[in-house]
Design an enzyme around this catalytic site. Structure first.
Site, PDB file in Angstrom:
ATOM      1  N   ARG A  76      12.012  10.720   2.744  1.00  0.00           N
ATOM      2  CA  ARG A  76      11.276  10.148   3.881  1.00  0.00           C
ATOM      3  C   ARG A  76      11.919   8.818   4.257  1.00  0.00           C
ATOM      4  O   ARG A  76      12.006   7.919   3.421  1.00  0.00           O
ATOM      5  CB  ARG A  76       9.804   9.950   3.503  1.00  0.00           C
ATOM      6  CG  ARG A  76       8.987   9.192   4.541  1.00  0.00           C
ATOM      7  CD  ARG A  76       7.503   9.113   4.136  1.00  0.00           C
ATOM      8  NE  ARG A  76       6.736   8.374   5.132  1.00  0.00           N
ATOM      9  CZ  ARG A  76       6.275   7.133   4.962  1.00  0.00           C
ATOM     10  NH1 ARG A  76       6.468   6.469   3.833  1.00  0.00           N
ATOM     11  NH2 ARG A  76       5.606   6.538   5.926  1.00  0.00           N
ATOM     12  N   HIS A 120       8.146   2.410  11.579  1.00  0.00           N
ATOM     13  CA  HIS A 120       7.712   1.710  10.364  1.00  0.00           C
ATOM     14  C   HIS A 120       7.854   0.207  10.639  1.00  0.00           C
ATOM     15  O   HIS A 120       8.644  -0.476   9.991  1.00  0.00           O
ATOM     16  CB  HIS A 120       8.517   2.184   9.153  1.00  0.00           C
ATOM     17  CG  HIS A 120       7.869   1.915   7.818  1.00  0.00           C
ATOM     18  ND1 HIS A 120       7.651   2.916   6.883  1.00  0.00           N
ATOM     19  CD2 HIS A 120       7.418   0.780   7.250  1.00  0.00           C
ATOM     20  CE1 HIS A 120       7.093   2.379   5.798  1.00  0.00           C
ATOM     21  NE2 HIS A 120       6.941   1.083   5.992  1.00  0.00           N
ATOM     22  N   GLU A 165       1.219   3.546   8.814  1.00  0.00           N
ATOM     23  CA  GLU A 165       0.202   2.528   8.554  1.00  0.00           C
ATOM     24  C   GLU A 165      -0.145   1.656   9.767  1.00  0.00           C
ATOM     25  O   GLU A 165       0.114   0.443   9.771  1.00  0.00           O
ATOM     26  CB  GLU A 165       0.635   1.633   7.383  1.00  0.00           C
ATOM     27  CG  GLU A 165       0.900   2.400   6.106  1.00  0.00           C
ATOM     28  CD  GLU A 165       1.134   1.482   4.912  1.00  0.00           C
ATOM     29  OE1 GLU A 165       1.302   0.277   5.092  1.00  0.00           O
ATOM     30  OE2 GLU A 165       1.129   1.997   3.780  1.00  0.00           O
ATOM     31  N   ASN A 292      -0.821   7.049   2.197  1.00  0.00           N
ATOM     32  CA  ASN A 292      -0.164   6.037   1.367  1.00  0.00           C
ATOM     33  C   ASN A 292      -1.230   5.398   0.497  1.00  0.00           C
ATOM     34  O   ASN A 292      -2.221   4.861   1.012  1.00  0.00           O
ATOM     35  CB  ASN A 292       0.491   4.944   2.227  1.00  0.00           C
ATOM     36  CG  ASN A 292       1.710   5.443   2.978  1.00  0.00           C
ATOM     37  OD1 ASN A 292       2.104   6.605   2.849  1.00  0.00           O
ATOM     38  ND2 ASN A 292       2.311   4.573   3.771  1.00  0.00           N
ATOM     39  N   TYR A 294      -2.063   2.818  -2.842  1.00  0.00           N
ATOM     40  CA  TYR A 294      -1.637   1.841  -3.852  1.00  0.00           C
ATOM     41  C   TYR A 294      -2.775   1.381  -4.750  1.00  0.00           C
ATOM     42  O   TYR A 294      -2.602   1.206  -5.942  1.00  0.00           O
ATOM     43  CB  TYR A 294      -0.981   0.624  -3.162  1.00  0.00           C
ATOM     44  CG  TYR A 294       0.336   0.995  -2.535  1.00  0.00           C
ATOM     45  CD1 TYR A 294       1.497   1.012  -3.302  1.00  0.00           C
ATOM     46  CD2 TYR A 294       0.427   1.388  -1.199  1.00  0.00           C
ATOM     47  CE1 TYR A 294       2.713   1.392  -2.750  1.00  0.00           C
ATOM     48  CE2 TYR A 294       1.639   1.769  -0.638  1.00  0.00           C
ATOM     49  CZ  TYR A 294       2.775   1.767  -1.422  1.00  0.00           C
ATOM     50  OH  TYR A 294       3.970   2.159  -0.877  1.00  0.00           O
ATOM     51  N   GLU A 348       3.409   7.809   0.351  1.00  0.00           N
ATOM     52  CA  GLU A 348       3.828   6.658  -0.473  1.00  0.00           C
ATOM     53  C   GLU A 348       2.860   6.486  -1.626  1.00  0.00           C
ATOM     54  O   GLU A 348       1.650   6.556  -1.449  1.00  0.00           O
ATOM     55  CB  GLU A 348       3.805   5.332   0.311  1.00  0.00           C
ATOM     56  CG  GLU A 348       4.905   5.142   1.303  1.00  0.00           C
ATOM     57  CD  GLU A 348       4.810   3.804   2.057  1.00  0.00           C
ATOM     58  OE1 GLU A 348       4.224   2.839   1.520  1.00  0.00           O
ATOM     59  OE2 GLU A 348       5.306   3.756   3.191  1.00  0.00           O
TER      60      GLU A 348
HETATM   61  C1  PNW Z   1       3.153  -0.271   2.528  1.00  0.00           C
HETATM   62  N1  PNW Z   1      -1.965  -4.317   2.218  1.00  0.00           N
HETATM   63  O1  PNW Z   1       2.762  -1.526   2.964  1.00  0.00           O
HETATM   64  C2  PNW Z   1       4.368   0.032   3.379  1.00  0.00           C
HETATM   65  O2  PNW Z   1       4.327   1.270   4.044  1.00  0.00           O
HETATM   66  C3  PNW Z   1       5.672  -0.173   2.687  1.00  0.00           C
HETATM   67  O3  PNW Z   1       6.659  -0.473   3.653  1.00  0.00           O
HETATM   68  C4  PNW Z   1       5.545  -1.236   1.629  1.00  0.00           C
HETATM   69  O4  PNW Z   1       6.781  -1.577   1.054  1.00  0.00           O
HETATM   70  C5  PNW Z   1       4.582  -0.711   0.589  1.00  0.00           C
HETATM   71  O5  PNW Z   1       3.339  -0.323   1.153  1.00  0.00           O
HETATM   72  C6  PNW Z   1       4.302  -1.681  -0.543  1.00  0.00           C
HETATM   73  O6  PNW Z   1       3.643  -2.828  -0.078  1.00  0.00           O
HETATM   74  C7  PNW Z   1       1.560  -2.164   2.714  1.00  0.00           C
HETATM   75  O7  PNW Z   1      -1.935  -5.562   2.340  1.00  0.00           O
HETATM   76  C8  PNW Z   1       1.558  -3.543   2.836  1.00  0.00           C
HETATM   77  O8  PNW Z   1      -3.022  -3.699   1.925  1.00  0.00           O
HETATM   78  C9  PNW Z   1       0.399  -4.246   2.666  1.00  0.00           C
HETATM   79  C10 PNW Z   1      -0.777  -3.565   2.387  1.00  0.00           C
HETATM   80  C11 PNW Z   1      -0.787  -2.181   2.272  1.00  0.00           C
HETATM   81  C12 PNW Z   1       0.400  -1.482   2.430  1.00  0.00           C
END
Ligand code: PNW
Length: 441
Positions: A76, A120, A165, A292, A294, A348
């Site tokens: 991707r 992006h 995002e 995505n 995290y 992601e």
């Molecule tokens: C994503 N938040 O970004 C992006 O899609 C990527 O480019 C990035 O490298 C990756 O996650 C890791 O950060 C985010 O503040 C950036 O919640 C910030 C947030 C969430 C996703």
């Protein structure tokens, strides 16, 4: 760990253009909002920029060989709008298009399917100067750009993601100002949300009319949990979910904005600039929802309803300070299945840790491998509970420019030495490769 994943479940690694390419002023590329933002004092850690990044623009064939050696099914990547259509209007830049055309050919030749993201976050600066995402015309410019990219690559790219995002583009870009273009105005951010969704819809129609078989959007999401049964905490979690998830998925899938979110927005003096016909465009059917993931948050109300507090749960955190919550991914996927019912792919998932490289550049990152393993297990659990999840991309292929954090935060399963641009597979990359091999046997 991958028990229960469906037959045909695919594996991939992900990157984005500005985070890896470098070559910011070569072959006709014009500045994006990130080139400009990086030059604003204090905007990015250590004053770093994506000018060189991983120099992927010049190292693409070797990087594709590395991707192939990982054994992944798919890669991707995103296309840099100001590389392909400088200034965001008019003719394509043949040299910019040629880069992506060669990338796609290299991937296909090595048996890796390209998964293309059109946007992006690197909006051409000229379009920002004309008003950016708060300005309706930007959505039409995006649809035109989508058509140009499809003219060049449509015959070889099976899967198309419009936006990565939009929450980050709108809220971090125009409300908190932590991302480019660094504006701080909630009402503008809300306008940006609508025009990003409209851009997705218009581009989807453009791509559909050209026969694209698999298209969708990628959203960053988590589950929002109230800190207690106190109705104010329950309301804080509802608001976070409303502005984080439902404001996107309700119009995208059900063709309407959620009532409660419209009320929250109005109470903050803002309004979604929706015109008749917009919601039909926005809800153009999609084939795949990119997720995505995290972390997830627990919310507690404060005196300001627009600013709830995130309550730490005492869980281990990554180098971003993000708590590690794999169970949130299971809950999220099951909930998305129930409320929206669109086939999903994890576009992601990954983690930054404080990597220590040995003299050969090797990183023994058991923490990152554990992070990936626990989240892949969480996906398998969601699948067992009925969620339709088709694949998983690790973020990221290699260490790269982590936006406002610059190069300090390393998400790669491959180490990048920014002095020499040497790439070295980390332990997590070896682990991922072995997982993929085992899952096929
Ligand atoms: C994503 N938040 O970004 C992006 O899609 C990527 O480019 C990035 O490298 C990756 O996650 C890791 O950060 C985010 O503040 C950036 O919640 C910030 C947030 C969430 C996703």
């Amino acid at each position: 760990m991958s028990e229960g994943l469906p037959a045909g479940f695919f594996w991939g690694v992900a990157t984005s253009a500005y985070q890896i390419e470098g070559a910011h002023d070569e072959d006709g590329r014009t500045p994006s909002i990130w080139d400009t933002f990086c030059r604003r004092p204090g905007a990015v850690a250590n004053g770093e920029t994506g000018d060189v990044a991983c120099d992927h623009y010049h190292r693409m064939p070797a990087d594709v060989s590395m991707i192939a050696r990982l054994g992944v099914d798919r890669y991707r990547f995103s296309v840099s709008w100001p590389r392909v259509q400088p200034g965001g209007r008019g003719q394509v830049n043949p040299k910019g298009v040629d880069f992506y055309s060669r990338l796609v050919d290299e991937l296909l030749e090595k048996g890796v399917d390209p998964w293309l993201t059109l946007y992006h976050w690197d909006l051409p600066q000229e379009l920002e100067d004309a008003g950016g995402w708060p300005h309706r015309d930007t959505a039409y410019r995006f649809a035109e750009y989508a058509g140009l990219v499809h003219d060049a690559l449509g015959d070889r790219v099976p899967t198309w993601t419009t936006l990565n995002e939009p929450w980050c583009s709108a809220m971090l870009g125009y409300d908190t100002g932590r991302h480019a273009p660094g504006r701080k105005n909630f009402a503008e951010a809300v306008r940006a949300v609508h025009h990003l969704l409209l851009a997705h819809g218009l581009a989807s129609q453009e791509l559909r009319s050209r026969g694209v078989g698999s298209l969708g959007i990628t959203l960053n999401m988590g589950v929002s949990t109230p800190a207690s049964d106190d109705p104010r905490d329950v309301d804080a979690a509802r608001r976070a979910d409303g502005l984080g998830t439902r404001i996107y998925l309700d119009p995208l899938v059900h063709g309407r904005y959620p009532e409660d979110v419209l009320i929250d927005i109005a109470a903050r003096g803002a309004e979604i600039p929706v015109r008749s016909g917009d919601l039909e465009i926005i809800s153009t059917p999609m084939d795949v929802l990119g997720v995505n993931y995290y972390t997830s948050h627990v919310f507690k109300a404060t005196d300001n309803p627009a600013a709830p507090e995130v309550v730490p749960q005492g869980l281990p955190v990554t180098a971003m300070g993000w708590e590690i919550v794999p169970s949130g991914l299971t809950r999220l996927l099951v909930r998305l299945q129930q409320d929206y019912g669109v086939p999903m792919v994890i576009t992601e998932n990954g983690a930054a840790f404080d990597d220590a490289a040995d003299e050969d550049g090797f990183v023994a990152d058991a923490d990152r491998a554990d992070y990936l393993a626990s989240h892949i297990s969480a996906v398998a659990e969601a699948v067992r509970a009925g969620a339709d999840v088709r694949g998983y991309f690790a973020w990221s292929l290699m260490d790269n420019f982590e936006w406002g954090y610059g190069y300090d935060k390393r998400f790669g399963i491959v180490r990048v030495d920014y002095e020499t641009q040497q790439r070295t597979l980390k332990q997590s990359a070896q682990w991922f490769r072995d997982l993929i091999t085992r899952s096929r046997s």
